[in-house]
Write a protein that holds these residues in place. Structure first.
Motif, PDB file in Angstrom:
ATOM      1  N   LEU A  83      15.247   8.338 -40.494  1.00  0.00           N
ATOM      2  CA  LEU A  83      16.106   9.483 -40.218  1.00  0.00           C
ATOM      3  C   LEU A  83      15.259  10.753 -40.309  1.00  0.00           C
ATOM      4  O   LEU A  83      14.205  10.746 -40.945  1.00  0.00           O
ATOM      5  N   PRO A  84      15.715  11.834 -39.695  1.00  0.00           N
ATOM      6  CA  PRO A  84      14.921  13.075 -39.753  1.00  0.00           C
ATOM      7  C   PRO A  84      14.711  13.564 -41.185  1.00  0.00           C
ATOM      8  O   PRO A  84      13.746  14.275 -41.472  1.00  0.00           O
ATOM      9  N   ASN A  85      15.631  13.196 -42.073  1.00  0.00           N
ATOM     10  CA  ASN A  85      15.537  13.667 -43.462  1.00  0.00           C
ATOM     11  C   ASN A  85      14.979  12.602 -44.405  1.00  0.00           C
ATOM     12  O   ASN A  85      15.119  12.714 -45.620  1.00  0.00           O
ATOM     13  N   SER A  86      14.355  11.566 -43.867  1.00  0.00           N
ATOM     14  CA  SER A  86      13.785  10.525 -44.733  1.00  0.00           C
ATOM     15  C   SER A  86      12.452  10.996 -45.311  1.00  0.00           C
ATOM     16  O   SER A  86      11.664  11.640 -44.622  1.00  0.00           O
ATOM     17  N   ARG A  87      12.209  10.651 -46.572  1.00  0.00           N
ATOM     18  CA  ARG A  87      10.931  10.961 -47.233  1.00  0.00           C
ATOM     19  C   ARG A  87      10.531   9.790 -48.109  1.00  0.00           C
ATOM     20  O   ARG A  87      11.369   8.975 -48.507  1.00  0.00           O
TER      21      ARG A  87
END
Ligand code: FES
Length: 109
Positions: A83-87
């Motif tokens: 996801l774009p907000n995965s870290r």
């Protein structure tokens, strides 16, 4: 809140939040801290940005995090459901900037 602690919220699969008080003066990464709290994180590479099993999705506070390194990006990019907000939680050292962060274990719920 004590000076050397921050609050990190973890979203549970049922949508509720668990609030954790995390120390910022022990050099822990978010991965190490979540593991210590008995969250189900494999972290098979031990925090070397080589396995992506520590992936979390950042729901709030993403803008306060350090930019990801090329290594972190390269490993995240191997995840099919990125996801774009995965870290990678192992690459996020607990710091005061992360106070109030809301995360969810990637793939949970
Ligand atoms: S623990 Fe392996 S990538 Fe984070």
């Amino acid at each position: 809140m004590e000076e050397n602690n921050i609050t990190v919220h973890v979203q549970n699969p049922d949508g509720t939040l668990t609030s954790l008080e995390a120390p910022v003066d022990m050099g822990l990464s978010l991965m190490e801290y979540l593991k210590a709290c008995e969250y189900d994180i494999l972290a098979t590479c031990g925090g070397m940005a080589l396995c992506a099993t520590c992936c979390v999705d950042v729901l709030e506070g993403e803008e306060k995090l350090k930019e990801m390194t090329d290594d972190e990006y390269a490993m995240l990019d191997t995840l099919p459901d990125l996801l774009p907000n995965s870290r990678l939680a192992c690459q996020l050292q607990l710091s005061h900037d992360m106070d109030g962060l809301v995360v969810k274990l990637h793939g949970a719920g």
